[in-house]
Design a protein around this motif. Structure first.
Motif, short mmCIF file in Angstrom:
data_model
loop_
_atom_site.label_atom_id
_atom_site.label_comp_id
_atom_site.label_asym_id
_atom_site.label_seq_id
_atom_site.Cartn_x
_atom_site.Cartn_y
_atom_site.Cartn_z
N GLY A 89 0.98 -97.85 30.43
CA GLY A 89 0.77 -98.89 29.43
C GLY A 89 0.81 -98.41 27.99
O GLY A 89 0.83 -99.23 27.08
N VAL A 98 1.75 -104.96 28.49
CA VAL A 98 0.33 -105.27 28.27
C VAL A 98 0.19 -106.39 27.26
O VAL A 98 -0.60 -107.33 27.45
CB VAL A 98 -0.43 -104.01 27.80
N SER A 108 -5.89 -107.65 32.90
CA SER A 108 -5.11 -106.43 33.08
C SER A 108 -6.03 -105.23 33.22
O SER A 108 -7.15 -105.22 32.71
CB SER A 108 -4.17 -106.22 31.89
N LEU A 110 -5.64 -100.87 32.95
CA LEU A 110 -4.76 -99.76 32.60
C LEU A 110 -5.28 -98.46 33.19
O LEU A 110 -6.49 -98.23 33.27
CB LEU A 110 -4.67 -99.60 31.08
N LEU A 130 -9.19 -106.89 29.51
CA LEU A 130 -8.45 -105.64 29.53
C LEU A 130 -9.40 -104.51 29.92
O LEU A 130 -10.29 -104.14 29.16
CB LEU A 130 -7.83 -105.35 28.18
#
Length: 332
Positions: A89, A98, A108, A110, A130
């Motif tokens: 990412g 992203v 999301s 990462l 995130l």
């Protein structure tokens, strides 16, 4: 040269309804006329009843318009429970993946070797939206099961340079990134994952032909193909995106506002093929969008595509247009 800029969608409250605003203006005038007619009480009562009916009708229309927008938002984001794991990412394509997921309000997660990069690249984000885990796909011991809990979809866009460079420092070679890293990642994924999208490269099946034999002098195409084959044999639903030579930024970004200004000039028209026949370049913006679109399109399941971009208008983020592009590739 004209350029196209990625832009965040307007907040829900700012999208509302020009028609409703005109109706509110009419409604206000109607109310004022009612208030000046009090000299005739009978007529006033009648007008007040009409005013109440108009108010109720207007409220119903506003609620319906809001419900319609809500339905449209749901259609744009069909899987509110979706949790997408993005690997790579912090790279050029990965950053745009992203950003696209954040625009769509898709949760999301990462995996980054340096988690602090997430804040540098995307700014402060809600941790529910995130999530960031420290990890290195090149190291099997870093693939802790907790990283994959709840993950429904995966986009892997890791990569390094084809020829020796400073990016190869710390054993960041094509063998370690494109083969060992992909193998470690795929081996660690739970069987419940609904789709794995892997970014690869055109030419992986032509390493004995020019110009691909030159590109493969240090094994980058060979190792990408090995990663592809491992994913295909894993039993997980997959989509492989073989990108042309990558163009456009971002090469580095400092926050989301900088990132979403990446441009592709006029090269937004998309060519999609199969059979490793395409030769050309691909905008990072186009490749990132292809990855995000492939997550939900049934037509892309267990398929391999080559993606290039040329001058012209592209499909943007319209799923129907992308589906047509992917479908058309099957018939070529």
């Amino acid at each position: 040269m004209a350029s196209t800029t990625l832009t965040l969608p307007l907040p829900f409250a700012q999208r509302h309804h020009r028609v409703s605003q005109r109706q509110v203006f009419f409604f206000t005038k109607f109310r004022n006329r009612v208030s000046t007619s009090s000299s005739a009480s009978k007529r006033s009562c009648s007008l007040k009843r009409a005013y109440a009916r108009a108010r109720n009708a207007l409220n119903e229309q506003v609620v319906e318009a809001q419900s319609s927008d809500s339905r449209k938002d749901t259609q744009r984001n069909p899987s509110s429970s979706k949790l997408v794991l993005v690997v790579g990412g912090s790279g050029g394509v990965g950053q745009l993946v992203v950003a696209s997921l954040l625009q769509r309000n898709v949760k999301s997660r990462l995996i980054l070797r340096d988690p602090e990069k997430a804040t540098e690249l995307f700014g402060e984000q809600d941790k529910e939206k995130l999530q960031v885990f420290k990890g290195d796909t090149r190291k099997q011991e870093d693939m802790d099961p907790s990283i994959f809990e709840g993950v429904t979809h995966v986009i892997c866009c890791t990569g390094t340079t084809a020829f020796p460079s400073r990016r190869w420092d710390d054993d960041n070679t094509p063998e370690r990134v494109d083969w060992v890293g992909v193998k470690n990642l795929v081996s660690a994924l739970p069987s419940s994952v609904k789709r794995v999208v892997l970014v690869s490269s055109i030419g992986v099946t032509k390493i004995n032909e020019l110009p691909w034999s030159i590109m493969n002098l240090f094994g980058v195409l060979k190792y990408k193909k090995m990663g592809e084959d491992f994913l295909r044999s894993s039993g997980l639903p997959f989509t492989i995106i073989r990108a042309g030579r990558l163009t456009d930024g971002p090469y580095t970004s400092y926050d989301l506002n900088t990132l979403i200004k990446a441009t592709a000039g006029q090269r937004r028209a998309v060519l999609v093929g199969q059979g490793d026949k395409l030769v050309g370049e691909a905008s990072r913006i186009v490749v990132a969008e292809a990855c995000v679109q492939a997550l939900d399109l049934e037509v892309t399941e267990n398929q391999v595509y080559e993606v290039n971009s040329v001058e012209g208008e592209g499909p943007g983020n319209e799923a129907e247009k992308w589906q047509e592009l992917f479908k058309a590739a099957h018939s070529r």
